[in-house]
Design a protein around this motif. Structure first.
Motif, PDB file in Angstrom:
ATOM      1  N   GLY A  15       0.791  -1.230   0.000  1.00 48.71           N
ATOM      2  CA  GLY A  15       0.000   0.000   0.000  1.00 48.71           C
ATOM      3  C   GLY A  15       0.821   1.277   0.000  1.00 48.71           C
ATOM      4  O   GLY A  15       0.456   2.274   0.637  1.00 48.71           O
ATOM      5  N   ILE A  16       1.925   1.280  -0.764  1.00 51.86           N
ATOM      6  CA  ILE A  16       2.816   2.449  -0.760  1.00 51.86           C
ATOM      7  C   ILE A  16       2.164   3.614  -1.505  1.00 51.86           C
ATOM      8  O   ILE A  16       1.783   3.496  -2.685  1.00 51.86           O
ATOM      9  CB  ILE A  16       4.177   2.115  -1.398  1.00 51.86           C
ATOM     10  CG1 ILE A  16       4.889   1.006  -0.620  1.00 51.86           C
ATOM     11  CG2 ILE A  16       5.055   3.365  -1.496  1.00 51.86           C
ATOM     12  CD1 ILE A  16       5.264   1.367   0.793  1.00 51.86           C
ATOM     13  N   THR A  17       2.071   4.739  -0.822  1.00 54.81           N
ATOM     14  CA  THR A  17       1.530   5.964  -1.407  1.00 54.81           C
ATOM     15  C   THR A  17       2.531   7.102  -1.180  1.00 54.81           C
ATOM     16  O   THR A  17       3.064   7.248  -0.077  1.00 54.81           O
ATOM     17  CB  THR A  17       0.178   6.341  -0.771  1.00 54.81           C
ATOM     18  OG1 THR A  17      -0.765   5.300  -1.050  1.00 54.81           O
ATOM     19  CG2 THR A  17      -0.359   7.654  -1.338  1.00 54.81           C
ATOM     20  N   LEU A  24       0.520  12.666  -7.707  1.00 52.90           N
ATOM     21  CA  LEU A  24       0.408  11.447  -6.902  1.00 52.90           C
ATOM     22  C   LEU A  24       1.307  10.407  -7.563  1.00 52.90           C
ATOM     23  O   LEU A  24       0.918   9.733  -8.511  1.00 52.90           O
ATOM     24  CB  LEU A  24      -1.045  10.974  -6.843  1.00 52.90           C
ATOM     25  CG  LEU A  24      -1.349   9.778  -5.936  1.00 52.90           C
ATOM     26  CD1 LEU A  24      -0.904  10.042  -4.510  1.00 52.90           C
ATOM     27  CD2 LEU A  24      -2.828   9.434  -5.986  1.00 52.90           C
ATOM     28  N   ALA A  25       2.549  10.317  -7.084  1.00 50.63           N
ATOM     29  CA  ALA A  25       3.560   9.491  -7.751  1.00 50.63           C
ATOM     30  C   ALA A  25       3.306   8.008  -7.568  1.00 50.63           C
ATOM     31  O   ALA A  25       3.502   7.209  -8.483  1.00 50.63           O
ATOM     32  CB  ALA A  25       4.951   9.864  -7.233  1.00 50.63           C
ATOM     33  N   ASN A  26       2.916   7.607  -6.355  1.00 49.36           N
ATOM     34  CA  ASN A  26       2.547   6.208  -6.071  1.00 49.36           C
ATOM     35  C   ASN A  26       1.212   6.197  -5.349  1.00 49.36           C
ATOM     36  O   ASN A  26       1.014   6.928  -4.378  1.00 49.36           O
ATOM     37  CB  ASN A  26       3.595   5.525  -5.188  1.00 49.36           C
ATOM     38  CG  ASN A  26       4.921   5.271  -5.880  1.00 49.36           C
ATOM     39  OD1 ASN A  26       5.971   5.383  -5.274  1.00 49.36           O
ATOM     40  ND2 ASN A  26       4.888   4.941  -7.164  1.00 49.36           N
ATOM     41  N   ASP A  27       0.295   5.363  -5.847  1.00 46.72           N
ATOM     42  CA  ASP A  27      -1.068   5.334  -5.309  1.00 46.72           C
ATOM     43  C   ASP A  27      -1.398   3.915  -4.835  1.00 46.72           C
ATOM     44  O   ASP A  27      -1.796   3.058  -5.625  1.00 46.72           O
ATOM     45  CB  ASP A  27      -2.042   5.795  -6.404  1.00 46.72           C
ATOM     46  CG  ASP A  27      -3.479   5.897  -5.913  1.00 46.72           C
ATOM     47  OD1 ASP A  27      -3.721   5.652  -4.717  1.00 46.72           O
ATOM     48  OD2 ASP A  27      -4.356   6.220  -6.740  1.00 46.72           O
ATOM     49  N   ASN A  28      -1.118   3.638  -3.549  1.00 40.00           N
ATOM     50  CA  ASN A  28      -1.479   2.360  -2.934  1.00 40.00           C
ATOM     51  C   ASN A  28      -0.857   1.172  -3.691  1.00 40.00           C
ATOM     52  O   ASN A  28      -1.542   0.222  -4.068  1.00 40.00           O
ATOM     53  CB  ASN A  28      -3.004   2.223  -2.877  1.00 40.00           C
ATOM     54  CG  ASN A  28      -3.448   1.133  -1.919  1.00 40.00           C
ATOM     55  OD1 ASN A  28      -2.826   0.927  -0.885  1.00 40.00           O
ATOM     56  ND2 ASN A  28      -4.517   0.429  -2.280  1.00 40.00           N
ATOM     57  N   ASN A  54      13.012   4.466  -4.950  1.00 38.28           N
ATOM     58  CA  ASN A  54      13.687   5.422  -4.069  1.00 38.28           C
ATOM     59  C   ASN A  54      13.141   5.329  -2.642  1.00 38.28           C
ATOM     60  O   ASN A  54      13.864   5.581  -1.680  1.00 38.28           O
ATOM     61  CB  ASN A  54      13.530   6.846  -4.610  1.00 38.28           C
ATOM     62  CG  ASN A  54      14.463   7.130  -5.777  1.00 38.28           C
ATOM     63  OD1 ASN A  54      15.540   6.549  -5.855  1.00 38.28           O
ATOM     64  ND2 ASN A  54      14.060   8.004  -6.678  1.00 38.28           N
ATOM     65  N   ILE A  55      11.874   4.966  -2.521  1.00 36.20           N
ATOM     66  CA  ILE A  55      11.296   4.722  -1.190  1.00 36.20           C
ATOM     67  C   ILE A  55      11.926   3.463  -0.576  1.00 36.20           C
ATOM     68  O   ILE A  55      12.326   3.459   0.591  1.00 36.20           O
ATOM     69  CB  ILE A  55       9.761   4.590  -1.293  1.00 36.20           C
ATOM     70  CG1 ILE A  55       9.134   5.966  -1.583  1.00 36.20           C
ATOM     71  CG2 ILE A  55       9.181   3.996  -0.003  1.00 36.20           C
ATOM     72  CD1 ILE A  55       7.654   5.908  -1.910  1.00 36.20           C
ATOM     73  N   TYR A  60      13.303   8.452  -0.125  1.00 35.38           N
ATOM     74  CA  TYR A  60      12.040   9.111   0.230  1.00 35.38           C
ATOM     75  C   TYR A  60      11.357   8.295   1.320  1.00 35.38           C
ATOM     76  O   TYR A  60      11.535   7.073   1.396  1.00 35.38           O
ATOM     77  CB  TYR A  60      11.068   9.187  -0.961  1.00 35.38           C
ATOM     78  CG  TYR A  60      11.541   9.932  -2.176  1.00 35.38           C
ATOM     79  CD1 TYR A  60      12.318  11.067  -2.093  1.00 35.38           C
ATOM     80  CD2 TYR A  60      11.178   9.485  -3.453  1.00 35.38           C
ATOM     81  CE1 TYR A  60      12.735  11.739  -3.222  1.00 35.38           C
ATOM     82  CE2 TYR A  60      11.581  10.159  -4.599  1.00 35.38           C
ATOM     83  CZ  TYR A  60      12.373  11.281  -4.470  1.00 35.38           C
ATOM     84  OH  TYR A  60      12.767  11.943  -5.591  1.00 35.38           O
ATOM     85  N   ALA A  61      10.552   8.977   2.127  1.00 40.23           N
ATOM     86  CA  ALA A  61       9.687   8.281   3.079  1.00 40.23           C
ATOM     87  C   ALA A  61       8.288   8.212   2.483  1.00 40.23           C
ATOM     88  O   ALA A  61       7.796   9.207   1.933  1.00 40.23           O
ATOM     89  CB  ALA A  61       9.649   9.023   4.413  1.00 40.23           C
ATOM     90  N   PRO A  62       7.615   7.064   2.549  1.00 40.44           N
ATOM     91  CA  PRO A  62       6.257   6.987   2.003  1.00 40.44           C
ATOM     92  C   PRO A  62       5.287   7.775   2.865  1.00 40.44           C
ATOM     93  O   PRO A  62       5.474   7.895   4.084  1.00 40.44           O
ATOM     94  CB  PRO A  62       5.944   5.487   2.045  1.00 40.44           C
ATOM     95  CG  PRO A  62       6.794   4.961   3.163  1.00 40.44           C
ATOM     96  CD  PRO A  62       8.043   5.792   3.159  1.00 40.44           C
ATOM     97  N   ASP A  63       4.240   8.326   2.229  1.00 44.09           N
ATOM     98  CA  ASP A  63       3.177   8.987   2.998  1.00 44.09           C
ATOM     99  C   ASP A  63       2.317   7.943   3.709  1.00 44.09           C
ATOM    100  O   ASP A  63       1.830   8.180   4.818  1.00 44.09           O
ATOM    101  CB  ASP A  63       2.312   9.844   2.063  1.00 44.09           C
ATOM    102  CG  ASP A  63       3.109  10.946   1.393  1.00 44.09           C
ATOM    103  OD1 ASP A  63       4.102  11.399   1.986  1.00 44.09           O
ATOM    104  OD2 ASP A  63       2.751  11.343   0.258  1.00 44.09           O
TER     105      ASP A  63
END
Length: 516
Positions: A15-17, A24-28, A54-55, A60-63
């Motif tokens: 579920g990376i967002t 919105l680069a990554n959506d779930n 990169n996460i 980067y840290a995921p939201d």
């Protein structure tokens, strides 16, 4: 293909967002990597591939979302955390220091070294053991600048393995390699996977995916579309999943009677931005009714070649003839008026004025001509009428022709450049990297239009570092290396090995083959 019988999950992302301002680069997104497999992350530029990795690498840290390494939940605050969990990332642009040796580059940043005295002999011994184990074949005392691009990439892999990585992220690793170096890399990756490592292979080249992967995860617009076994899917199905519609990957080239010579270069020489030779005695011809491709690894004179033809860079020797007229070192405007259409390699810097509207960009070269200017007065309505016709003809997706160019996607920006240059009915169309940064659908549109122009009898010079594109679109291909033409090939009549030798600097025995 790598052995994927092992079922241990090395990496699981759930579920990376990740959101950036306006994107919105990554959506779930869910993603999983098993031990002993090569898993391709497939998608077009902007699909979210690099952001996801990169996460995973701690940049980067995921939201939202969670990351598990070998079943244990982890939180990465930096790449150092990822490295500590045995994850290595090989970036598209290598992180090496050219004046230093392989040993010195590998030793940089090692935490277990004495800060007052590096034990480089120990590092050398361990490098040799890794090289032998994984078939990497590197001279540990060679300076980085002395190595080929493929060898430099092997140094990057060595760096990651030296730090204990058993998960390797390869970000577009073949972009700067010759066909031979690509094959050598694939052998290394398969060997790594066969010995229990997991490889994440980021790519948008479909043939690579089919050749190297066990599984493929497709991303589109930041979302995961599916994960499939490579053995259960075709290239065309993958392309359709990437774009969301059926895509034609092979083009017909209707028979065309070859016309007269439109472009001729005679022993052209030019210097690069640093004053060093960039083109050396380049000679070739392009006829009406053909597409001549210029193939080569990026940085071998392609940019300078396009610029000297357009008059944007001075020729230091030789002549350039356009439709029989000597245009050597003539002003760019005069060359355009002599019949040149030019799709530059950087649409943002030299193809468009991003803060101008679509309509204004459509007439950048012709705004002072009828009907756009009449009796000295600019006619905005005539410009808009013209722009609307081209927007419809070239399928530019936009709210209206007053929309600023910078607000459009890369594919639609490129269609504006294409529409502007083709609408001037040039005798010669120079297309430099015309599909760089475009998705499969926009790439298909651009390539088909180039073939249409050739079929109408126009001369087309295609300059591209994408070998697949050059071979799919061109009637004949000239290979450039360090600013010199190494030889000519006819698509379908040369092996990848022969092309790769030319791209690596081995000249054809029979000469340059600069004309039919």
């Amino acid at each position: 293909m790598a052995n994927s019988n092992q079922t241990e999950i090395l990496v699981e992302m759930r579920g990376i967002t990740k959101q950036f301002p306006g994107v919105l680069a990554n959506d779930n997104v869910d993603f999983e990597l098993r031990r002993g497999e090569i898993h391709t992350l497939l998608g077009e530029n902007g699909a979210g591939k690099s952001t996801l990795m990169n996460i995973l690498y701690g940049m980067y840290a995921p939201d939202n979302g969670e990351i598990y390494i070998k079943g244990k939940k982890v939180y990465f605050k930096s790449p150092a955390d990822a490295i500590a969990h045995r994850i290595g990332m090989i970036h598209q642009h290598f992180m090496l220091i050219p004046p230093l040796t392989v040993v010195e580059n590998v030793a940089l940043g090692l935490r277990d070294q004495n800060p007052f005295r590096l034990d480089l002999k120990k590092v050398e011994k361990e490098i040799m053991e890794l090289s032998e184990k994984f078939g990497l074949d590197i001279d540990p005392w060679a300076k980085i600048w002395q190595l080929s691009v493929g060898a430099q990439q092997r140094v990057e892999i060595l760096k990651a393995l030296y730090r204990g990585a058993d998960v390797l992220i390869m970000d577009e690793p073949t972009a700067v390699l010759t066909p031979q170096e690509v094959e050598e890399l694939f052998v290394v990756l398969q060997d790594l996977a066969g010995q229990g490592n997991g490889i994440i292979f980021i790519s948008h080249k479909l043939w690579e995916v089919m050749r190297i992967s066990n599984r493929v995860t497709i991303l589109r617009d930041g979302r995961k579309i599916d994960t499939v076994n490579t053995t259960d899917i075709t290239k065309n199905q993958l392309a359709a999943m990437m774009v969301g519609r059926e895509v034609i990957l092979q083009y017909e080239h209707p028979e065309v009677e070859l016309g007269p010579v439109v472009l001729e270069l005679q022993d052209v020489c030019a210097s690069g931005d640093k004053g060093l030779p960039a083109l050396t005695n380049v000679s070739f011809k392009v006829h009406g009714g053909e597409i001549v491709g210029i193939a080569g690894v990026d940085g071998n004179g392609q940019k300078e070649l396009a610029e000297v033809i357009h008059g944007l860079r001075k020729v230091t020797g030789g002549r350039i003839l356009l439709d029989g007229k000597d245009v050597t070192n003539k002003p760019p405007k005069e060359i355009l008026d002599s019949g040149l259409g030019h799709i530059p390699e950087d649409r943002h810097k030299t193809g468009l004025v991003l803060d101008f509207s679509i309509a204004e960009n459509m007439v950048l070269e012709t705004f002072d001509e009828e009907p756009f200017t009449s009796r000295g007065w600019y006619q905005p309505n005539a410009v808009k009428d013209f722009a609307w016709k081209k927007v419809e003809e070239f399928d530019v997706r936009c709210p209206g022709v007053d929309t600023l160019a910078r607000s459009l996607s890369g594919g639609n920006q490129q269609k504006i450049v294409l529409a502007r240059e083709i609408s001037r009915s040039p005798k010669l169309l120079v297309a430099a990297q015309p599909s760089r940064g475009l998705d499969v659908g926009a790439t298909e549109f651009v390539q088909r239009r180039l073939i249409e122009e050739r079929t109408k009898g126009r001369a087309v010079l295609l300059i591209s570092t994408d070998l697949d594109e050059v071979l799919a679109v061109s009637d004949r291909v000239l290979v450039i290396y360090e600013g010199q033409i190494m030889g000519q090939i006819i698509p379908g009549q040369a092996t990848f090995e022969e092309i790769g030798l030319l791209m690596a600097g081995t000249r054809q025995d029979s000469g340059e083959g600069s004309d039919k």
